[in-house]
Structures are given as structure tokens and as C-alpha cells.
Write a protein that holds these residues in place. Structure first.
Motif, PDB file in Angstrom:
ATOM      1  N   HIS A  79      32.746  37.887  28.714  1.00  0.00           N
ATOM      2  CA  HIS A  79      33.794  38.034  29.376  1.00  0.00           C
ATOM      3  C   HIS A  79      33.646  38.915  30.833  1.00  0.00           C
ATOM      4  O   HIS A  79      34.047  38.571  31.642  1.00  0.00           O
ATOM      5  CB  HIS A  79      35.145  38.457  28.641  1.00  0.00           C
ATOM      6  N   VAL A  80      33.227  40.051  30.445  1.00  0.00           N
ATOM      7  CA  VAL A  80      33.358  41.013  31.401  1.00  0.00           C
ATOM      8  C   VAL A  80      32.397  40.716  32.528  1.00  0.00           C
ATOM      9  O   VAL A  80      32.805  40.826  33.594  1.00  0.00           O
ATOM     10  CB  VAL A  80      32.939  42.525  30.728  1.00  0.00           C
ATOM     11  N   GLU A  81      31.326  40.271  32.315  1.00  0.00           N
ATOM     12  CA  GLU A  81      30.433  39.896  33.515  1.00  0.00           C
ATOM     13  C   GLU A  81      30.888  38.955  34.404  1.00  0.00           C
ATOM     14  O   GLU A  81      30.813  39.028  35.880  1.00  0.00           O
ATOM     15  CB  GLU A  81      28.909  39.399  32.808  1.00  0.00           C
ATOM     16  N   ALA A  82      31.527  38.007  33.781  1.00  0.00           N
ATOM     17  CA  ALA A  82      32.033  36.775  34.658  1.00  0.00           C
ATOM     18  C   ALA A  82      33.239  37.563  35.327  1.00  0.00           C
ATOM     19  O   ALA A  82      33.733  36.961  36.490  1.00  0.00           O
ATOM     20  CB  ALA A  82      32.296  35.659  33.713  1.00  0.00           C
ATOM     21  N   ALA A  83      34.112  38.205  34.483  1.00  0.00           N
ATOM     22  CA  ALA A  83      35.293  38.766  35.264  1.00  0.00           C
ATOM     23  C   ALA A  83      34.824  39.798  36.372  1.00  0.00           C
ATOM     24  O   ALA A  83      35.545  39.663  37.587  1.00  0.00           O
ATOM     25  CB  ALA A  83      36.009  39.690  34.320  1.00  0.00           C
ATOM     26  N   ASP A 102      32.808  44.384  23.610  1.00  0.00           N
ATOM     27  CA  ASP A 102      32.429  45.840  23.303  1.00  0.00           C
ATOM     28  C   ASP A 102      33.493  46.565  24.213  1.00  0.00           C
ATOM     29  O   ASP A 102      33.616  46.474  25.590  1.00  0.00           O
ATOM     30  CB  ASP A 102      31.151  45.619  24.470  1.00  0.00           C
ATOM     31  N   LEU A 103      33.903  47.636  23.395  1.00  0.00           N
ATOM     32  CA  LEU A 103      35.031  48.609  24.046  1.00  0.00           C
ATOM     33  C   LEU A 103      34.255  49.272  25.174  1.00  0.00           C
ATOM     34  O   LEU A 103      35.085  49.586  26.253  1.00  0.00           O
ATOM     35  CB  LEU A 103      35.290  49.319  22.906  1.00  0.00           C
ATOM     36  N   ALA A 104      33.008  49.647  24.988  1.00  0.00           N
ATOM     37  CA  ALA A 104      32.562  50.383  26.387  1.00  0.00           C
ATOM     38  C   ALA A 104      32.522  49.786  27.570  1.00  0.00           C
ATOM     39  O   ALA A 104      33.094  50.115  28.512  1.00  0.00           O
ATOM     40  CB  ALA A 104      31.358  51.090  25.939  1.00  0.00           C
ATOM     41  N   LYS A 105      32.092  48.353  27.603  1.00  0.00           N
ATOM     42  CA  LYS A 105      32.331  47.691  28.519  1.00  0.00           C
ATOM     43  C   LYS A 105      33.576  47.571  29.132  1.00  0.00           C
ATOM     44  O   LYS A 105      33.757  47.366  30.245  1.00  0.00           O
ATOM     45  CB  LYS A 105      31.443  46.170  28.435  1.00  0.00           C
ATOM     46  N   ALA A 106      34.539  46.817  28.218  1.00  0.00           N
ATOM     47  CA  ALA A 106      35.841  46.905  28.510  1.00  0.00           C
ATOM     48  C   ALA A 106      36.580  47.970  29.245  1.00  0.00           C
ATOM     49  O   ALA A 106      37.294  48.026  30.146  1.00  0.00           O
ATOM     50  CB  ALA A 106      36.473  46.478  27.301  1.00  0.00           C
ATOM     51  N   ALA A 110      37.897  47.964  32.966  1.00  0.00           N
ATOM     52  CA  ALA A 110      39.451  48.249  33.067  1.00  0.00           C
ATOM     53  C   ALA A 110      39.404  49.010  34.719  1.00  0.00           C
ATOM     54  O   ALA A 110      40.722  48.990  35.206  1.00  0.00           O
ATOM     55  CB  ALA A 110      40.152  49.117  32.085  1.00  0.00           C
ATOM     56  N   LYS A 111      38.611  50.095  34.818  1.00  0.00           N
ATOM     57  CA  LYS A 111      38.591  50.884  36.119  1.00  0.00           C
ATOM     58  C   LYS A 111      38.281  49.889  37.344  1.00  0.00           C
ATOM     59  O   LYS A 111      38.711  49.917  38.594  1.00  0.00           O
ATOM     60  CB  LYS A 111      37.533  51.956  36.148  1.00  0.00           C
ATOM     61  N   VAL A 112      37.272  48.877  37.200  1.00  0.00           N
ATOM     62  CA  VAL A 112      37.091  47.917  38.088  1.00  0.00           C
ATOM     63  C   VAL A 112      38.411  47.236  38.551  1.00  0.00           C
ATOM     64  O   VAL A 112      38.533  46.919  39.730  1.00  0.00           O
ATOM     65  CB  VAL A 112      35.679  47.057  37.703  1.00  0.00           C
ATOM     66  N   ALA A 113      39.134  46.787  37.529  1.00  0.00           N
ATOM     67  CA  ALA A 113      40.329  45.679  37.546  1.00  0.00           C
ATOM     68  C   ALA A 113      41.459  47.009  38.165  1.00  0.00           C
ATOM     69  O   ALA A 113      42.110  46.104  39.048  1.00  0.00           O
ATOM     70  CB  ALA A 113      40.709  45.360  36.157  1.00  0.00           C
ATOM     71  N   ALA A 114      41.534  47.875  38.046  1.00  0.00           N
ATOM     72  CA  ALA A 114      42.412  48.837  38.642  1.00  0.00           C
ATOM     73  C   ALA A 114      42.072  48.855  40.161  1.00  0.00           C
ATOM     74  O   ALA A 114      43.085  48.862  40.749  1.00  0.00           O
ATOM     75  CB  ALA A 114      42.757  50.136  37.886  1.00  0.00           C
ATOM     76  N   GLU A 115      40.881  49.033  40.455  1.00  0.00           N
ATOM     77  CA  GLU A 115      40.668  48.910  41.867  1.00  0.00           C
ATOM     78  C   GLU A 115      40.901  47.785  42.582  1.00  0.00           C
ATOM     79  O   GLU A 115      41.289  47.774  43.665  1.00  0.00           O
ATOM     80  CB  GLU A 115      39.272  49.274  42.006  1.00  0.00           C
ATOM     81  N   ALA A 116      40.881  46.493  41.838  1.00  0.00           N
ATOM     82  CA  ALA A 116      41.038  45.419  42.511  1.00  0.00           C
ATOM     83  C   ALA A 116      42.559  45.070  42.575  1.00  0.00           C
ATOM     84  O   ALA A 116      43.046  44.458  43.451  1.00  0.00           O
ATOM     85  CB  ALA A 116      40.353  44.179  41.600  1.00  0.00           C
ATOM     86  N   GLU A 117      43.206  45.518  41.591  1.00  0.00           N
ATOM     87  CA  GLU A 117      44.856  45.455  41.908  1.00  0.00           C
ATOM     88  C   GLU A 117      45.124  46.345  42.677  1.00  0.00           C
ATOM     89  O   GLU A 117      46.139  45.771  43.707  1.00  0.00           O
ATOM     90  CB  GLU A 117      45.383  45.920  40.585  1.00  0.00           C
ATOM     91  N   ALA A 118      44.381  47.302  43.237  1.00  0.00           N
ATOM     92  CA  ALA A 118      45.047  48.054  44.324  1.00  0.00           C
ATOM     93  C   ALA A 118      44.728  47.236  45.764  1.00  0.00           C
ATOM     94  O   ALA A 118      45.389  47.853  46.647  1.00  0.00           O
ATOM     95  CB  ALA A 118      44.324  49.403  44.322  1.00  0.00           C
ATOM     96  N   ARG A 119      43.690  46.450  45.584  1.00  0.00           N
ATOM     97  CA  ARG A 119      43.239  45.686  46.828  1.00  0.00           C
ATOM     98  C   ARG A 119      44.359  44.286  46.517  1.00  0.00           C
ATOM     99  O   ARG A 119      44.053  43.559  47.723  1.00  0.00           O
ATOM    100  CB  ARG A 119      41.763  45.164  46.779  1.00  0.00           C
ATOM    101  N   GLY A 120      45.126  44.222  45.904  1.00  0.00           N
ATOM    102  CA  GLY A 120      46.237  42.859  45.758  1.00  0.00           C
ATOM    103  C   GLY A 120      45.727  41.832  45.094  1.00  0.00           C
ATOM    104  O   GLY A 120      46.295  40.763  45.102  1.00  0.00           O
ATOM    105  N   LEU A 121      44.833  41.912  43.979  1.00  0.00           N
ATOM    106  CA  LEU A 121      44.400  41.005  43.061  1.00  0.00           C
ATOM    107  C   LEU A 121      45.214  41.110  41.892  1.00  0.00           C
ATOM    108  O   LEU A 121      45.557  42.183  41.433  1.00  0.00           O
ATOM    109  CB  LEU A 121      42.819  41.111  43.032  1.00  0.00           C
ATOM    110  N   VAL A 122      45.367  39.964  41.364  1.00  0.00           N
ATOM    111  CA  VAL A 122      46.281  39.915  40.054  1.00  0.00           C
ATOM    112  C   VAL A 122      44.916  39.955  39.119  1.00  0.00           C
ATOM    113  O   VAL A 122      44.016  38.719  38.997  1.00  0.00           O
ATOM    114  CB  VAL A 122      47.171  39.020  40.134  1.00  0.00           C
ATOM    115  N   CYS A 123      44.977  40.578  37.984  1.00  0.00           N
ATOM    116  CA  CYS A 123      43.991  40.498  36.936  1.00  0.00           C
ATOM    117  C   CYS A 123      44.885  40.486  35.650  1.00  0.00           C
ATOM    118  O   CYS A 123      45.649  41.398  35.271  1.00  0.00           O
ATOM    119  CB  CYS A 123      43.100  41.882  36.992  1.00  0.00           C
TER     120      CYS A 123
END
Length: 359
Positions: A79-83, A102-106, A110-123
Motif C-alpha cells: 500500500h504505502v509505495e503506491a500511496a 508495516d507500522l514504521a512504513k505507515a 503519515a508525515k508524507v500524507a500530512a504534507e500532501a494535505e497541506a498542499r490541498g490533496l485529500v488522503c
């Protein structure tokens, strides 16, 4: 309103379910299907009228046409790689449960997703049962304090999966790609509902076992007691070894009332929820044959509204991370034969523990 082009990564059973839900949504269009087996993608495309383009990789799909939203329906360990690839391309994201194995990967994602959300993406992360009318009504009653202080919950998933289910694909029942057994794969929805209704956990004490299946690495039975920050206590029971398989049941108790969800329908609530739950969503009403698709369709409704308005989706990546951390806490506790601190598991203190299924 514009129609959003969707790429589905993974054309198996879950991918096909997403495709049917998307096909019913007036604002969504399946534009591309991605699968490592092109014949599988092409077979699903044919069921959709042959319109979606088929690709072996997500990179190909993103390069071939404009994609607004990517739905990731691969085995959990991929999941994470494609995400991450999706967000780098500037597309909105919906990841099937669990967030990863993998919790460490997730945690890093989560930090990558937070940055994407700040750019206006919905995750978003799939947890379609949060959008069931009965669950939504009980959740609202909890938020409004109508059940008083929540004191306890009992959650049970007595399901059945025969040996053929695990034998149908070599990734099933593995730690690397399934991320676990009855808790990580099937029970993740219950874990998410517990978190939504009871808040953050503090401590988890669990036992797991492999009781009736062969040739798999993971558990088909788990029982856990969970203490929440609020002081509430809960019992989680999840198994794929309960023939012939019975419905999920969630009982929630508070100082001013109780609620019971049975097979995703409202069986009991006091004080009453009045007309908050339609009659067809109350216990005893016939369940629609396409209920699985309807659940995903409700989550797509929420996701499209989030894209339109800029608000967060109903289930965010951080919600998926908490659910995965609770699953991991169950496995770490069962492996170490002692209670574990949820916050420490979430923060990575137990990342080096190799979890095992207890016999």
C-alpha cells in the motif's frame, strides 16, 4: 460539476468492488485499471464496458492520462509505495484498509500524507463501516454525550473462512502481505469503530492462536482487553474459525445509555435515536445484496465532498495509522505475553519485535 478520473490499483475482488461503487457515482469515472497481471485488469475492464485503460504499473497509468484520484486495492504490504507515488503525482488518494502491514512504513507515510494535505490533496483510508447509518448515528450520540461517559464495550467478529480461502493466493495468511490474520485483515473495521467510539487506547493485553487452518503464518483467533485514555475498558474478539460464520456485534455502554450494533444494523439504543437511523438500517430488516458496494459508495460520497469543499475526509491517514498501531499492539502483546503501552507501540518502541502467532 466535473467528473473525476479514477485509477484503481489492483483488479482483484476488492478492486472490482471499488469499480462497481465508482461506476454508480455520478461524479466518478474508472479511467484506468492497474494490475501486475494484465489479463486480470482486462477482464475487469470488460465488465465495465471496456472503457478503462489497462496498465501493468501505476506509473504507466499516471503518465498515460490525467488521473484525479487513485484507489489502492493491492495486497496490504504494497500500500504505502503506491500511496507515495500517487501523492508525488499530485492525485488524491484512497487506500484500502489496513494502511499497510508495516507500522514504521505507515508512520513515515503519515508525515508524507500530512504534507500532501497541506498542499490541498485529500488522503483517505477505507473504513466504509464508519459511514453506515447506524454506526454514524451511534457515533453522533457519543459525541453529543447522549450515552453519558462511555464505560465499556464488547466487540466480537465470529467469522468463518475455509481453508480454500487461504489457499486461493500465496500472499494470504502471511505477515509480509496480509499483515496478520483475523485482526489485521478482517477485524480492522472493528478496530477502527472502537477507536471512533472510545477514543485513544492506553494499554492492550492480548492472546492470539492458530486454531483451525493450515499453511498460514498468522492467527485465526485473537482476544484482547483494551484500556482507553478515558478509563473505558473493552474486549475485542476476532476469529475466522467460527463455523458457519456469524454477524459482527458491537455493544457500547455508558453512564446514561447503551447501544448495540448487530450485523452493521442498530439492534438497541437507549436513549432512543428517534429517526436518526432509517428503518431499513435497524436490526431485523433485510440487508441488501449489494451492501458491500453500498458501503464503499458511501465512503466515495464523503471523499468527493471532501475534494469539492477542501475539508478533511471522514477517515484520514492518521485514523488508519491509529488502527494499524492498535492491531500491532495486539500482536506485540500476544508475542511478549504481557500488556503493552499503546503510545509506545505507536511511536516505534516495539518496532524491532518480530511478532508471532501463539499456538
Amino acid at each position: 460539476m466535473t467528473v473525476l478520473n479514477v485509477a484503481i490499483v489492483g483488479s482483484g475482488i476488492i478492486g472490482a468492488n471499488h469499480a462497481e461503487a465508482i461506476a454508480r457515482h455520478p461524479r466518478l469515472r474508472v479511467a484506468a485499471l492497474v494490475d501486475s497481471r494484465l489479463d486480470v485488469a482486462e477482464a475487469l475492464a470488460a465488465k465495465l464496458g471496456g472503457e478503462p485503460a489497462c496498465h501493468l504499473t501505476l506509473a504507466e497509468a499516471l503518465a498515460a492520462q490525467h488521473i484525479d484520484l487513485v484507489a489502492i486495492c493491492t495486497p496490504s504490504g504494497l500500500h504505502v509505495e503506491a500511496a507515495e507515488q500517487t501523492l508525488r503525482a499530485g492525485a488524491h488518494l484512497l487506500v484500502e484498509k489496513p494502511l499497510d502491514t508495516d507500522l514504521a512504513k505507515a508512520r513515515a507515510f503519515a508525515k508524507v500524507a500530512a504534507e500532501a494535505e497541506a498542499r490541498g490533496l485529500v488522503c483517505g483510508v477505507v473504513s466504509q463501516h464508519r459511514f453506515d447509518p447506524a454506526m454514524a448515528a451511534v457515533h453522533r450520540a457519543v459525541r453529543e454525550g447522549r450515552l453519558g461517559r462511555i464505560t465499556s464495550a464488547v466487540v466480537s467478529m465470529p467469522w468463518w473462512r475455509d481453508q480454500a480461502y487461504y489457499d486461493s493466493a500465496d500472499w494470504r495468511g502471511t505477515w509480509a502481505f496480509d499483515g496478520g490474520g483475523a485482526v489485521a485483515n478482517q477485524g480492522i473495521h472493528l478496530v477502527d469503530q472502537m477507536l471512533a467510539l472510545l477514543g485513544r487506547p492506553d494499554e492492550v493485553y492480548a492472546r492470539t492462536a492458530l486454531v483451525c487452518h493450515e499453511g498460514i503464518e498468522v492467527e485465526d483467533l485473537a482476544v484482547a482487553t483494551i484500556r482507553f485514555t478515558s478509563g473505558a475498558l473493552a474486549v475485542l474478539h476476532a476469529t475466522t474459525g467460527a463455523h458457519p460464520g456469524l454477524p459482527v456485534r458491537l455493544a457500547l455502554h455508558g453512564t446514561a445509555g447503551s447501544a448495540v450494533l448487530h450485523d452493521d444494523q442498530l439492534e438497541y439504543c437507549s436513549p432512543a435515536l428517534d429517526d436518526a437511523v432509517p428503518q431499513e438500517e435497524r436490526f431485523g430488516a433485510p440487508k441488501p445484496a449489494d451492501g458491500f458496494v453500498t458501503g464503499h459508495l458511501r465512503q466515495y460520497d464523503d471523499l468527493v465532498e471532501a475534494i469539492d469543499t477542501g475539508r478533511p475526509p471522514g477517515v484520514r491517514v492518521e485514523d488508519g495509522l491509529l488502527a494499524l498501531a492498535l492491531v500491532r499492539s495486539v500482536y506485540v502483546s500476544a508475542t511478549l505475553h504481557r500488556p503493552v503501552d499503546f503510545g509506545q507501540v505507536l511511536d516505534g518502541a516495539y518496532d524491532n519485535v518480530t511478532v508471532t502467532t501463539q499456538e
